[in-house]
Design a protein around this motif. Structure first.
Motif, PDB file in Angstrom:
ATOM      1  N   GLN A  34      -2.868  23.305  20.229  1.00  0.00           N
ATOM      2  CA  GLN A  34      -2.868  24.722  20.616  1.00  0.00           C
ATOM      3  C   GLN A  34      -3.900  25.519  19.827  1.00  0.00           C
ATOM      4  OE1 GLN A  34       1.153  26.314  20.500  1.00  0.00           O
ATOM      5  NE2 GLN A  34       1.971  24.571  21.610  1.00  0.00           N
ATOM      6  N   ARG A  60       2.110  17.446  32.153  1.00  0.00           N
ATOM      7  CA  ARG A  60       2.868  18.620  31.705  1.00  0.00           C
ATOM      8  C   ARG A  60       3.718  19.160  32.858  1.00  0.00           C
ATOM      9  NH1 ARG A  60       3.162  19.960  26.365  1.00  0.00           N
ATOM     10  NH2 ARG A  60       3.194  22.184  26.855  1.00  0.00           N
ATOM     11  N   TYR A 110       7.882  19.764  33.307  1.00  0.00           N
ATOM     12  CA  TYR A 110       8.220  21.197  33.404  1.00  0.00           C
ATOM     13  C   TYR A 110       7.747  21.955  32.176  1.00  0.00           C
ATOM     14  CZ  TYR A 110      11.215  19.458  37.125  1.00  0.00           C
ATOM     15  OH  TYR A 110      11.672  18.831  38.256  1.00  0.00           O
ATOM     16  N   ARG A 111       6.589  21.570  31.707  1.00  0.00           N
ATOM     17  CA  ARG A 111       6.041  22.283  30.555  1.00  0.00           C
ATOM     18  C   ARG A 111       4.782  23.026  30.980  1.00  0.00           C
ATOM     19  NH1 ARG A 111       7.499  17.627  26.374  1.00  0.00           N
ATOM     20  NH2 ARG A 111       9.290  18.673  25.451  1.00  0.00           N
ATOM     21  N   PRO A 112       4.546  24.180  30.359  1.00  0.00           N
ATOM     22  CA  PRO A 112       3.359  24.950  30.741  1.00  0.00           C
ATOM     23  C   PRO A 112       2.074  24.340  30.175  1.00  0.00           C
ATOM     24  CG  PRO A 112       4.510  26.040  28.948  1.00  0.00           C
ATOM     25  CD  PRO A 112       5.324  24.835  29.293  1.00  0.00           C
ATOM     26  N   ALA A 124       6.699  20.734  19.106  1.00  0.00           N
ATOM     27  CA  ALA A 124       6.531  21.400  20.402  1.00  0.00           C
ATOM     28  C   ALA A 124       6.471  22.912  20.238  1.00  0.00           C
ATOM     29  CB  ALA A 124       7.653  21.015  21.342  1.00  0.00           C
ATOM     30  N   ARG A 176       8.858  28.173  18.302  1.00  0.00           N
ATOM     31  CA  ARG A 176       8.859  29.540  18.790  1.00  0.00           C
ATOM     32  C   ARG A 176       9.156  29.599  20.281  1.00  0.00           C
ATOM     33  NH1 ARG A 176       4.854  32.677  19.941  1.00  0.00           N
ATOM     34  NH2 ARG A 176       3.554  30.848  19.733  1.00  0.00           N
ATOM     35  N   GLN A 234      12.065  28.262  26.069  1.00  0.00           N
ATOM     36  CA  GLN A 234      11.297  27.833  27.223  1.00  0.00           C
ATOM     37  C   GLN A 234      11.394  26.318  27.406  1.00  0.00           C
ATOM     38  OE1 GLN A 234       7.478  29.247  26.276  1.00  0.00           O
ATOM     39  NE2 GLN A 234       6.682  29.028  28.331  1.00  0.00           N
ATOM     40  N   VAL A 235      11.182  25.604  26.301  1.00  0.00           N
ATOM     41  CA  VAL A 235      11.163  24.152  26.374  1.00  0.00           C
ATOM     42  C   VAL A 235      12.540  23.612  26.762  1.00  0.00           C
ATOM     43  CG1 VAL A 235      10.842  22.044  25.041  1.00  0.00           C
ATOM     44  CG2 VAL A 235       9.247  23.930  24.779  1.00  0.00           C
TER      45      VAL A 235
END
Ligand SMILES: [Zn+2]
Lengths: 268, 303
Positions: A172, A200, A204-206, B287, B290, B294-295
């Motif tokens: 990231q 991804r 279901y991950r962005p 992952a 934060r 969502q995860v």
């Protein structure tokens, strides 16, 4: 020794620090001993301080050849002192001498070393070291190599470059801060990023909106499907990013602006 | 309250521990170089361990907002492997001057063998040469004699007791260590060392001057929250907050900041702990905690 860097430090260091550094440089040049180099390198923060330096426009432009993109990151006195010492090593043995130093370096030393490699006269000899450095999980060390540093764009081959860019995405990191990111895009990298986007999606991950930057210019059928799906289901920023790829002629914000927005959102 | 745990072996601990320590108020910690529960047989293992202490572990800790410092030294157990010890002694000067190294330690005696004595003395000389504080590990077996002997040797070499921390003290050794002017550290390590109720009694007897509390949490059954938990018990049993602060923060700070490597500003206005680094993806907070909501949603993980 790098003369531009030397000159710059002489102008910016206080007299006591200058005297100390000049003494070390002279000792290295008259009677080179790895041990005295290691000790001087280690002691830089103590004798030169750790303050960030501010340069004039003229100084910065004097550096564009020696180190493109120099002005993009902050440089501290100990960092530049350490780099100058490294440039004073004889190039016949500097790979070996620096390998030992890399092997025992602390966090701050690693950052200085990796940021400074580009200044070395035999910089291309440090490709294996750079690839080893990119295996780190310490963000600051990774950033010192991958972000704003002119070394990877100039010296890494396509596979090594692609690995670095992909890892930056996994960590990231702000992709737009990779120096010459646009110039070194390639079809293989676009393909890898498409795979990644699909992986991804299955989980279901962005994905980062910055990912689509690497597809821009390499829009295959498979890419088009992924882009269109993202246009339907993505976040507002993702949609803006994929629109930019799908309609390259339309007026849109730059990838760097999108990158900055992603970075701000992540830091939020 | 803010705490310093001046003796804890984080390489053996999990991220849960870091989170719990940060939540309990630990702002800084010191990780002494020690043995790993099993003897090392190659100097390279030491080199990588030392590099971990000044690099990776320091970084890992910073991700939880805790400032990480360490001490460098050849521990007494492994000093008994002389060929290895010689090689480690050559390595030490390279690491002792790194950023965040606040002392030479933990050194001293285990079996009180001749080899232990030899490398103990060499490392005292190294600390004197570099003007660094010294952290003494006192032995489990024959503790009283081992502790007294350590102090005798330190004094023989002309060490200033205000720059030496004698650790793993107990009811039997505390008086002598305090009287001779040393920083007197107690390890709250249920089972083999000291429980925190005993520590409260010691505080009531000796007061807070030059007394330091630490966890020495490592790969054994130990508690990285020993320092905050002991502080809580002290407060509950009527010791003043000012005195509790001394033994769980200030004294350790005063002792180790003599190295010039430790400064309250590092955690009080810590610009280097930036959020960007704290929550980076592929490192410790894998992952990205934060975004955990969502995860969780996306992965359909049911808690
Ligand atoms: Zn210990």
């Amino acid at each position: 020794m790098n003369p531009t860097l030397h000159h710059l430090l002489q102008k910016h260091l206080p007299p006591k620090a200058n005297t100390w550094l000049e003494g070390k440089l002279t000792a290295l040049q008259t009677d080179f001993q790895p041990r005295s180099f290691y000790l001087a390198f280690g002691a830089c923060p103590r004798f030169l301080g750790k303050d960030p330096l501010t340069f004039t426009e003229a100084e910065l432009s004097s550096l564009t050849v020696a180190y493109p993109n120099f002005s993009a990151t902050e440089w501290t006195t100990d960092q530049l002192g350490r780099i100058l010492l490294a440039t004073a090593l004889p190039t016949e043995t500097n790979v070996e001498v620096l390998d030992t130093l890399f092997g025992t370096a602390d966090y701050r030393e690693l950052i200085a070393l990796y940021k400074g490699l580009y200044f070395l006269d035999n910089a291309p000899d440090f490709v294996p070291r750079t690839r080893e450095g990119l295996r780190t999980n310490m963000t600051g060390v990774f950033d010192a190599i991958a972000l704003e540093n002119p070394y990877p764009a100039r010296y890494l081959d396509e596979d090594a470059w692609n690995h670095m860019v992909l890892k930056a995405m996994f960590m990231q990191r702000p992709m737009y801060r990779i120096y010459r990111i646009e110039d070194r895009k390639n079809a293989k990298l676009a393909d890898i990023f498409l795979d990644y986007a699909e992986e991804r999606r299955s989980a279901y991950r962005p994905v980062s909106p910055e990912l689509w930057r690497f597809i821009d210019g390499f829009v295959t059928d498979r890419a088009r499907t992924a882009l269109e799906k993202t246009r339907e289901t993505g976040t507002p920023l993702e949609r803006r990013a994929v629109e930019k790829v799908l309609a390259p002629d339309a007026e849109a914000v730059s990838w760097n602006v999108i990158g900055r927005e992603v970075e701000t959102a992540l830091a939020g | 309250m803010q705490f310093i745990d001046p003796h804890v072996h984080m390489v053996s601990r999990t991220t849960d521990d870091y989170e719990a320590m940060a939540a309990a108020g630990v702002v800084a910690l010191i990780e002494p170089a020690f043995w790993l529960g099993q003897p090392r047989t190659e100097v390279g293992s030491f080199k990588d361990y030392f590099s971990t202490l000044v690099g990776w572990e320091r970084f890992r800790s910073s991700q939880f907002g805790i400032r990480h410092y360490c001490t460098m030294g050849l521990n007494s157990k492994e000093a008994n492997n002389e060929p290895l010890a010689e090689a480690v002694m050559e390595l030490l000067p390279l690491y002792a001057t790194k950023e965040g190294v606040v002392a030479i330690g933990e050194i001293g005696y285990d079996d009180q063998s001749a080899a232990e004595d030899k490398y103990f003395r060499q490392q005292i000389e190294l600390a004197l040469e570099l003007d660094l504080p010294i952290l003494i590990h006192t032995p489990h077996r024959d503790k009283k004699n081992g502790t007294y002997r350590s102090m005798d040797v330190l004094e023989e070499h002309g060490c200033d007791p205000t720059k030496v921390i004698i650790d793993h003290c107990n009811e039997e050794t505390a008086r002598e260590v305090l009287d001779r002017g040393y920083w007197t550290a107690f390890t709250i390590y249920p089972g083999t060392k000291m429980g925190n109720a005993r520590m409260v009694d010691l505080m009531k007897q000796y007061g807070p001057e030059r007394i330091i509390v630490d966890s020495s949490a490592d790969w054994g059954i130990s508690d990285p929250l020993s320092v905050p938990k002991t502080a809580a018990l002290m407060l509950q049993r009527g010791i003043s907050e000012a005195d509790v602060r001394k033994v769980t923060y200030q004294n350790a700070y005063d002792a180790y900041s003599q190295s010039g490597q430790m400064d309250e500003a590092h955690w009080q206005d810590a610009p280097e702990v930036d959020q960007n680094q704290l929550f980076s993806g592929n490192s410790v907070l894998r992952a990205g905690r934060r975004t955990s909501e969502q995860v969780e949603d996306a992965d359909n993980i049911v808690y």
